[in-house]
Scaffold this motif. Structure first.
Motif, short mmCIF file in Angstrom:
data_model
loop_
_atom_site.label_atom_id
_atom_site.label_comp_id
_atom_site.label_asym_id
_atom_site.label_seq_id
_atom_site.Cartn_x
_atom_site.Cartn_y
_atom_site.Cartn_z
N VAL A 15 27.02 71.97 -92.99
CA VAL A 15 26.87 71.09 -91.84
C VAL A 15 26.09 71.81 -90.75
N SER A 16 25.28 71.05 -90.02
CA SER A 16 24.55 71.56 -88.87
C SER A 16 24.79 70.60 -87.72
N VAL A 17 25.36 71.11 -86.61
CA VAL A 17 25.61 70.26 -85.44
C VAL A 17 24.69 70.65 -84.30
N TYR A 18 24.50 69.72 -83.40
CA TYR A 18 23.55 69.86 -82.29
C TYR A 18 22.16 70.17 -82.83
N ASP A 19 21.82 69.45 -83.89
CA ASP A 19 20.51 69.65 -84.50
C ASP A 19 19.38 69.32 -83.53
N CYS A 20 19.69 68.53 -82.50
CA CYS A 20 18.67 68.21 -81.48
C CYS A 20 18.23 69.46 -80.72
N ARG A 21 19.01 70.53 -80.79
CA ARG A 21 18.68 71.79 -80.11
C ARG A 21 18.19 72.87 -81.08
N ARG A 22 18.10 72.53 -82.37
CA ARG A 22 17.67 73.50 -83.38
C ARG A 22 16.23 73.91 -83.15
N HIS A 23 15.99 75.21 -83.17
CA HIS A 23 14.61 75.70 -83.05
C HIS A 23 13.82 75.20 -84.26
N SER B 192 21.81 84.50 -80.35
CA SER B 192 20.97 84.10 -81.46
C SER B 192 20.53 82.66 -81.23
N VAL B 193 19.83 82.07 -82.19
CA VAL B 193 19.38 80.70 -82.01
C VAL B 193 20.37 79.68 -82.57
N PHE B 194 21.47 80.14 -83.15
CA PHE B 194 22.55 79.27 -83.61
C PHE B 194 23.78 80.13 -83.86
N TRP C 287 11.59 76.28 -86.13
CA TRP C 287 11.31 77.20 -87.24
C TRP C 287 12.55 77.56 -88.05
N VAL C 288 13.74 77.08 -87.63
CA VAL C 288 14.98 77.33 -88.38
C VAL C 288 15.09 76.28 -89.48
N GLN C 289 15.16 76.72 -90.72
CA GLN C 289 15.30 75.83 -91.87
C GLN C 289 16.75 75.78 -92.31
N LEU C 290 17.26 74.59 -92.55
CA LEU C 290 18.63 74.42 -93.00
C LEU C 290 18.71 74.64 -94.51
N PRO C 291 19.88 75.09 -95.00
CA PRO C 291 20.05 75.23 -96.44
C PRO C 291 19.94 73.88 -97.14
N PRO C 292 19.48 73.87 -98.39
CA PRO C 292 19.40 72.60 -99.11
C PRO C 292 20.76 71.91 -99.15
N GLY C 293 20.74 70.61 -98.90
CA GLY C 293 21.96 69.82 -98.96
C GLY C 293 22.79 69.80 -97.68
N ALA C 294 22.43 70.61 -96.69
CA ALA C 294 23.19 70.62 -95.43
C ALA C 294 23.01 69.28 -94.71
N VAL C 295 24.10 68.77 -94.17
CA VAL C 295 24.07 67.51 -93.42
C VAL C 295 23.90 67.86 -91.95
N ALA C 296 22.89 67.25 -91.31
CA ALA C 296 22.59 67.54 -89.91
C ALA C 296 23.05 66.38 -89.02
N PHE C 297 23.69 66.74 -87.91
CA PHE C 297 24.10 65.77 -86.90
C PHE C 297 23.35 66.08 -85.61
N LYS C 298 22.83 65.03 -84.97
CA LYS C 298 22.08 65.21 -83.73
C LYS C 298 22.90 65.97 -82.70
N LYS C 299 24.19 65.61 -82.56
CA LYS C 299 25.13 66.31 -81.69
C LYS C 299 26.37 66.60 -82.50
#
Length: 134
Positions: free
Chosen positions: A109-117, A38-40, A119-131
Protein backbone atom coordinates in the motif's frame (compact mmCIF):
# COMPACT_ATOMS: atom_id res chain seq x y z
CA UNK A 1 5.83 -18.16 15.73
CA UNK A 2 8.80 -16.31 14.21
CA UNK A 3 10.03 -13.11 15.82
CA UNK A 4 11.72 -10.05 14.32
CA UNK A 5 13.71 -7.38 16.09
CA UNK A 6 14.07 -3.79 14.94
CA UNK A 7 16.55 -1.50 16.65
CA UNK A 8 17.86 2.02 16.60
CA UNK A 9 21.29 2.86 15.21
CA UNK A 10 23.08 2.76 18.56
CA UNK A 11 21.20 -0.32 19.83
CA UNK A 12 19.82 1.33 22.98
CA UNK A 13 16.17 0.99 21.83
CA UNK A 14 14.65 -2.07 20.20
CA UNK A 15 11.28 -3.67 19.59
CA UNK A 16 10.60 -7.37 19.12
CA UNK A 17 7.48 -8.33 17.19
CA UNK A 18 5.95 -11.72 16.48
CA UNK A 19 4.63 -13.26 13.31
CA UNK A 20 4.18 -11.79 9.88
CA UNK A 21 3.36 -8.11 9.45
CA UNK A 22 -0.34 -7.32 9.21
CA UNK A 23 0.58 -4.89 6.45
CA UNK A 24 3.53 -3.08 4.92
CA UNK A 25 3.09 0.36 3.45
CA UNK A 26 4.64 3.59 2.33
CA UNK A 27 3.52 7.04 3.43
CA UNK A 28 4.45 10.03 1.29
CA UNK A 29 2.82 12.74 3.43
CA UNK A 30 4.95 15.77 4.11
CA UNK A 31 4.97 15.07 7.87
CA UNK A 32 6.48 11.61 7.29
CA UNK A 33 8.99 13.05 4.86
CA UNK A 34 10.12 15.54 7.50
CA UNK A 35 10.00 12.95 10.30
CA UNK A 36 12.18 10.45 8.45
CA UNK A 37 14.40 12.84 6.53
CA UNK A 38 13.57 10.76 3.46
CA UNK A 39 10.99 11.12 0.70
CA UNK A 40 8.64 8.57 2.30
CA UNK A 41 8.20 6.43 5.40
CA UNK A 42 8.23 2.64 5.04
CA UNK A 43 6.20 1.07 7.86
CA UNK A 44 5.18 -2.44 8.87
CA UNK A 45 2.20 -3.08 11.10
CA UNK A 46 2.20 -5.81 13.72
CA UNK A 47 -0.36 -7.12 16.19
CA UNK A 48 0.42 -7.45 19.88
CA UNK A 49 2.24 -8.81 21.70
CA UNK A 50 5.43 -6.87 21.18
CA UNK A 51 8.31 -6.15 23.53
CA UNK A 52 10.17 -2.83 23.77
CA UNK A 53 13.65 -2.76 25.30
CA UNK A 54 15.40 0.49 26.24
CA UNK A 55 14.06 3.98 26.74
CA UNK A 56 12.24 6.07 24.16
CA UNK A 57 11.32 9.70 23.76
CA UNK A 58 7.80 10.34 22.49
CA UNK A 59 6.44 12.83 19.99
CA UNK A 60 2.67 13.11 19.40
CA UNK A 61 1.44 14.26 16.00
CA UNK A 62 -2.17 14.80 15.01
CA UNK A 63 -2.97 13.44 11.56
CA UNK A 64 -5.13 15.10 8.93
CA UNK A 65 -8.23 13.21 10.12
CA UNK A 66 -7.64 13.96 13.82
CA UNK A 67 -5.95 10.73 14.93
CA UNK A 68 -3.07 11.17 17.36
CA UNK A 69 0.05 9.17 16.54
CA UNK A 70 2.67 8.60 19.25
CA UNK A 71 6.10 8.28 17.67
CA UNK A 72 8.90 6.74 19.72
CA UNK A 73 12.52 7.47 19.00
CA UNK A 74 15.86 6.83 20.65
CA UNK A 75 16.97 9.73 22.87
CA UNK A 76 20.61 8.81 22.21
CA UNK A 77 20.90 8.44 18.42
CA UNK A 78 17.54 9.91 17.33
CA UNK A 79 16.31 6.90 15.32
CA UNK A 80 12.53 7.03 14.82
CA UNK A 81 11.73 3.38 15.55
CA UNK A 82 7.99 2.81 15.97
CA UNK A 83 4.63 4.41 16.62
CA UNK A 84 1.16 3.65 17.92
CA UNK A 85 -2.16 5.41 17.54
CA UNK A 86 -3.73 6.94 20.63
CA UNK A 87 -6.80 4.97 21.68
CA UNK A 88 -5.93 1.93 19.55
CA UNK A 89 -4.48 -0.99 21.47
CA UNK A 90 -2.83 -4.14 20.24
CA UNK A 91 -1.15 -2.64 17.15
CA UNK A 92 2.24 -1.10 16.46
CA UNK A 93 3.86 0.29 13.30
CA UNK A 94 7.61 -0.22 12.98
CA UNK A 95 10.05 1.49 10.60
CA UNK A 96 10.94 -1.18 8.02
CA UNK A 97 14.56 -0.04 7.73
CA UNK A 98 15.11 -0.64 11.45
CA UNK A 99 14.83 -4.38 10.85
CA UNK A 100 17.98 -4.18 8.70
CA UNK A 101 16.59 -6.99 6.55
CA UNK A 102 16.80 -6.60 2.75
CA UNK A 103 14.47 -9.60 2.45
CA UNK A 104 11.64 -7.86 4.33
CA UNK A 105 8.29 -8.07 2.49
CA UNK A 106 7.61 -5.30 -0.03
CA UNK A 107 4.95 -2.65 0.61
CA UNK A 108 1.46 -3.47 -0.62
CA UNK A 109 0.00 0.00 0.00
CA UNK A 110 1.07 3.58 -0.69
CA UNK A 111 -0.74 6.44 1.06
CA UNK A 112 -0.59 10.16 0.35
CA UNK A 113 0.44 9.28 -3.16
CA UNK A 114 -0.45 12.88 -4.09
CA UNK A 115 2.81 13.85 -2.31
CA UNK A 116 4.97 11.08 -3.81
CA UNK A 117 8.09 12.36 -5.53
CA UNK A 118 7.68 11.59 -9.24
CA UNK A 119 10.93 9.62 -9.42
CA UNK A 120 9.81 7.17 -6.67
CA UNK A 121 8.52 3.95 -8.25
CA UNK A 122 6.10 1.76 -6.32
CA UNK A 123 6.57 -2.01 -6.13
CA UNK A 124 4.52 -4.02 -8.63
CA UNK A 125 1.01 -4.62 -7.35
CA UNK A 126 1.09 -1.89 -4.68
CA UNK A 127 -2.25 -0.12 -4.25
CA UNK A 128 -1.92 3.68 -4.18
CA UNK A 129 -4.30 6.03 -2.36
CA UNK A 130 -4.31 9.76 -3.09
CA UNK A 131 -4.49 10.41 0.69
CA UNK A 132 -5.55 8.02 3.48
CA UNK A 133 -7.64 5.02 2.44
CA UNK A 134 -11.35 5.21 3.23
Amino acid sequence: MPTRTASCTCGQLSIEVQGAPTGVGLCHCLACQQRTGSVFAALAGFAAPYQVTGSATEYVRTGDQGAKFIFRFCPVCGTNLFHTEDGITGRVSVAVGAFADPGFPAPQVSVYDCRRHPWVQLPPGAVAFKKDPP
